[in-house]
Every structure is written in C-alpha cells, then in structure tokens.
Design a protein around this motif. Sequence first.
Motif, short mmCIF file in Angstrom:
data_model
loop_
_atom_site.label_atom_id
_atom_site.label_comp_id
_atom_site.label_asym_id
_atom_site.label_seq_id
_atom_site.Cartn_x
_atom_site.Cartn_y
_atom_site.Cartn_z
N GLU A 58 -33.38 81.49 55.43
CA GLU A 58 -34.15 80.59 56.20
C GLU A 58 -35.33 80.91 56.71
OE1 GLU A 58 -33.13 78.38 60.61
OE2 GLU A 58 -31.22 78.37 59.12
N LEU A 59 -35.23 82.18 57.17
CA LEU A 59 -36.59 82.98 57.66
C LEU A 59 -37.74 82.82 56.67
CD1 LEU A 59 -34.94 85.84 59.87
CD2 LEU A 59 -36.35 83.84 60.67
N VAL A 60 -37.26 83.23 55.39
CA VAL A 60 -38.16 83.18 54.28
C VAL A 60 -38.69 81.81 53.99
CG1 VAL A 60 -38.45 83.60 51.75
CG2 VAL A 60 -37.35 85.33 53.32
N ASN A 61 -37.60 80.90 54.04
CA ASN A 61 -38.18 79.21 53.68
C ASN A 61 -39.13 79.02 54.96
OD1 ASN A 61 -36.95 79.06 51.45
ND2 ASN A 61 -34.96 78.46 52.60
N GLU A 62 -38.92 79.71 56.06
CA GLU A 62 -40.06 79.16 57.43
C GLU A 62 -41.36 80.03 57.22
OE1 GLU A 62 -37.42 79.99 60.70
OE2 GLU A 62 -36.39 77.84 60.29
N GLY A 63 -41.51 80.84 56.28
CA GLY A 63 -42.60 81.75 56.22
C GLY A 63 -42.62 83.33 56.14
N LEU A 64 -41.25 83.97 56.41
CA LEU A 64 -41.36 85.21 56.44
C LEU A 64 -41.71 85.75 55.00
CD1 LEU A 64 -40.72 88.29 57.60
CD2 LEU A 64 -38.47 87.55 56.85
N HIS A 65 -42.67 86.58 54.79
CA HIS A 65 -42.94 87.07 53.39
C HIS A 65 -42.50 88.38 53.33
CE1 HIS A 65 -45.52 87.94 49.98
NE2 HIS A 65 -45.44 89.43 50.37
N ILE A 66 -41.58 88.34 52.15
CA ILE A 66 -41.13 89.61 51.61
C ILE A 66 -41.64 89.96 49.73
CG2 ILE A 66 -39.15 89.49 53.14
CD1 ILE A 66 -37.52 88.68 50.59
N ASP A 67 -41.70 91.06 49.58
CA ASP A 67 -41.86 91.48 48.24
C ASP A 67 -40.67 91.80 47.44
OD1 ASP A 67 -45.05 91.25 48.24
OD2 ASP A 67 -44.89 92.73 49.79
N TYR A 68 -39.87 92.36 48.26
CA TYR A 68 -38.48 92.85 47.70
C TYR A 68 -37.47 92.34 48.83
CZ TYR A 68 -41.34 95.46 44.53
OH TYR A 68 -42.29 95.88 43.62
N LEU A 69 -36.27 92.04 48.12
CA LEU A 69 -34.90 91.84 49.07
C LEU A 69 -34.21 93.23 48.39
CD1 LEU A 69 -32.79 90.87 50.52
CD2 LEU A 69 -31.77 90.03 48.70
N LEU A 70 -33.87 94.36 49.22
CA LEU A 70 -33.40 95.57 48.94
C LEU A 70 -31.98 95.42 49.44
CD1 LEU A 70 -33.79 98.54 47.85
CD2 LEU A 70 -34.54 98.94 50.36
N LYS B 205 -43.68 94.58 51.46
CA LYS B 205 -42.71 94.17 52.41
C LYS B 205 -41.27 93.87 51.80
CE LYS B 205 -46.24 92.18 55.20
NZ LYS B 205 -46.78 90.81 55.92
N VAL B 206 -40.42 94.55 52.79
CA VAL B 206 -38.91 94.57 52.26
C VAL B 206 -37.87 94.18 53.20
CG1 VAL B 206 -38.48 96.87 52.92
CG2 VAL B 206 -37.24 95.85 50.90
N ALA B 207 -37.03 93.29 52.85
CA ALA B 207 -35.89 93.04 53.52
C ALA B 207 -34.79 93.45 53.24
CB ALA B 207 -35.58 91.50 53.54
#
Length: 142
Positions: A66-78, A6-8
């Motif tokens: 904030e979204l990641v801290n709330e639980g959005l899972h990402i494998d990469y920030l692109l 999963k990528v942001a």
Amino acid sequence: MTAKNKVAIYWRFSTDEKDQVNNSADGQLEACRQHTLKNDWIEVWCGGDPSTSGDAYKPKLEELKELVNEGLHIDYLLVNDFSRLTRKDALEFQGDVSWIRDAGAKLALVKNNNIVDLNNGIDLSHLQMEVFFNNKYLTEIS
C-alpha cells in the motif's frame, strides 16, 4: 554523485519454535541490514510478519504494498530468502510479488546474493521453480 538505491526490508517466520532459530526475526534483520550496508543501499522501510505461514495473509507485506502504491519509492525489496516472502503455490504467489515488478523494483535475496528482475523471463523462470520447491516443502510438513 549517484543516488543510492532504496531498499525495503521484509522478514517473516512461521512459528516461535526452536527449529525456526535460523529464521528468527533478529537473524533475518541482521542478515538484511548487513547486506544493505555491503551494497551501500538506504533502508527506507522495515517490517515483518511474526508467526505467519508463508501461504497466509501477511499484514506487514500488505502495508508495504500500500505504501509503495501511495508513492514510497523502493529499488529493491530485500528478504533473507525467497521462502521468507512467500510459500504460496504457483497459481497464487503472484499476489506476493507482482507489485514489486509493477513498482519498477527488483527482489533482492541475501541468500546467494541474488537479484531477481521480475521483468526478466529467465529470472522469472528460476523464481517459479523456487515457488514450486517452497510450496512442496510446505505441503510435505503439513
């Protein structure tokens, strides 16, 4: 079946001036989305900060944190290039990147097809050199 990464996607440009054509939101998004397709990743978030200096507060990047801290899972920030993420100096850039490591994710850069593992000392050393040169550029143009 292996789960897809999963990528942001994050983009930023500093001005609307013509000399920023290579850093346009559309150009960065196109490069990042092509990179996502090439790697068979799933885009789970996309956003950016227009007309925002690399050493300034970045509202959309803060929203993602904030979204990641709330639980959005990402494998990469692109990002297209590290300079699109931050141009803060060596003592301040951690606020823009440490959350990536804390989330167990990695930084992916379209430029040079590079993956930066913020838990790897060598990767971190290279990133710190990038920070130095990006901030030096910002200091020279201001």
